[in-house]
Design a protein around this motif. Structure first.
Motif, short mmCIF file in Angstrom:
data_model
loop_
_atom_site.label_atom_id
_atom_site.label_comp_id
_atom_site.label_asym_id
_atom_site.label_seq_id
_atom_site.Cartn_x
_atom_site.Cartn_y
_atom_site.Cartn_z
N MET A 1 14.38 109.56 119.60
CA MET A 1 14.90 108.94 118.38
C MET A 1 13.92 109.12 117.23
SD MET A 1 17.31 107.31 116.86
CE MET A 1 18.32 106.68 118.15
N ILE A 2 12.64 108.96 117.52
CA ILE A 2 11.61 109.16 116.49
C ILE A 2 11.70 110.59 115.95
CG2 ILE A 2 9.12 109.26 116.05
CD1 ILE A 2 8.82 107.06 118.21
N LEU A 3 11.83 111.55 116.86
CA LEU A 3 11.91 112.96 116.47
C LEU A 3 13.14 113.25 115.61
CD1 LEU A 3 10.86 115.90 116.76
CD2 LEU A 3 12.27 116.04 118.83
N VAL A 4 14.29 112.75 116.03
CA VAL A 4 15.53 113.03 115.30
C VAL A 4 15.52 112.36 113.93
CG1 VAL A 4 18.02 112.61 115.30
CG2 VAL A 4 16.90 113.51 117.34
N VAL A 5 15.08 111.12 113.84
CA VAL A 5 15.05 110.44 112.54
C VAL A 5 14.04 111.11 111.62
CG1 VAL A 5 14.51 108.25 111.39
CG2 VAL A 5 15.93 108.25 113.44
N TYR A 6 12.90 111.52 112.16
CA TYR A 6 11.90 112.23 111.34
C TYR A 6 12.51 113.51 110.78
CZ TYR A 6 7.59 114.53 109.93
OH TYR A 6 6.62 115.16 109.21
N TYR A 7 13.19 114.27 111.65
CA TYR A 7 13.80 115.51 111.19
C TYR A 7 14.93 115.25 110.20
CZ TYR A 7 15.34 120.35 111.40
OH TYR A 7 15.66 121.64 111.07
N ALA B 1 22.17 120.02 114.72
CA ALA B 1 21.73 120.93 115.79
C ALA B 1 20.51 120.37 116.51
CB ALA B 1 21.42 122.30 115.21
N ALA B 2 19.56 119.84 115.75
CA ALA B 2 18.36 119.27 116.35
C ALA B 2 18.68 118.04 117.20
CB ALA B 2 17.36 118.90 115.26
N ALA B 3 19.58 117.20 116.72
CA ALA B 3 19.94 115.98 117.45
C ALA B 3 20.69 116.31 118.74
CB ALA B 3 20.78 115.06 116.57
N ILE C 1 23.66 109.37 114.74
CA ILE C 1 22.58 108.74 113.97
C ILE C 1 21.88 109.76 113.08
CG2 ILE C 1 20.32 107.63 114.21
CD1 ILE C 1 21.57 106.27 116.74
N GLY C 2 21.58 110.94 113.64
CA GLY C 2 20.93 111.98 112.84
C GLY C 2 21.77 112.38 111.65
N TYR C 3 23.09 112.49 111.86
CA TYR C 3 23.99 112.86 110.77
C TYR C 3 23.94 111.82 109.65
CZ TYR C 3 28.28 113.44 108.11
OH TYR C 3 29.16 113.56 107.08
N PHE C 4 24.06 110.56 110.00
CA PHE C 4 24.09 109.52 108.96
C PHE C 4 22.74 109.36 108.26
CE2 PHE C 4 27.94 108.11 111.26
CZ PHE C 4 28.82 108.24 110.20
N VAL C 5 21.64 109.50 109.00
CA VAL C 5 20.32 109.42 108.36
C VAL C 5 20.13 110.61 107.42
CG1 VAL C 5 17.84 109.48 108.77
CG2 VAL C 5 19.27 108.01 110.16
#
Length: 165
Positions: A35-41, A52-54, A79-83
């Motif tokens: 989650m940390i990685l995806v939100v950071y990206y 793609a990363a998520a 989550i990655g999409y919305f962030v």
């Protein structure tokens, strides 16, 4: 450049996941490094790259967990999409905003996993407890520290890195 940073981050997340699982088996109940990685990206604002990363990070997390395969991939992708969508409209900078974004993402992640598990499984699972609160807080604080460390190491925020590459 961002792809290389993500791959290095994914390798580090997988290494941390494996080490925590080996030496402290219950520690994975209190931290979500993917989650940390995806939100950071995602804070870079690149929506398609974040999706793609998520998906990739979620499938790696699913491969090493006992959950339904694809559960974390779906949750991390949403989550990655919305962030990334919010980050493309509003500039999110700093470890405090990253920690708060991660806090919200962790809560939404647990709600998505709770809903999907209850829909896909015949049994009911518990969601609200001390482990959820601890996992959310520890992941948010650890994420803010990692963000600050990465910013010092790279000397720029994810938003600036996305614009330059």
């Amino acid at each position: 450049m961002r792809i290389a940073q993500f791959v290095i981050g994914l390798i580090l997340a997988l290494t941390i996941h494996s080490l925590l699982n080996k030496f402290f088996p219950n520690a994975l109940n209190f931290v979500d490094v993917y989650m940390i990685l995806v939100v950071y990206y995602a804070m870079g604002g690149n929506i398609l790259g974040t999706i793609a990363a998520a998906v990739l990070a979620g499938f790696v997390q699913d491969a090493y967990s006992n959950a339904i395969f694809g559960l974390h991939a779906f949750a991390l992708t949403l989550i990655g999409y919305f962030v990334a969508l919010v980050s493309s409209k509003i500039e999110l900078r700093g470890p405090v905003l990253f920690g708060l974004t991660l806090l919200g993402a962790m809560i939404v992640n647990e709600l998505i996993i709770f809903a999907l598990a209850n829909i896909l499984l015949d049994q009911r699972i518990e969601i609200f407890g001390q482990s959820l609160l601890l996992k959310t807080l520890i992941t948010s604080l650890l994420g803010a520290l990692i963000y600050h460390g990465a910013k010092l190491l790279v000397n720029r925020s994810p938003m600036e890195a996305a614009r330059r590459s």
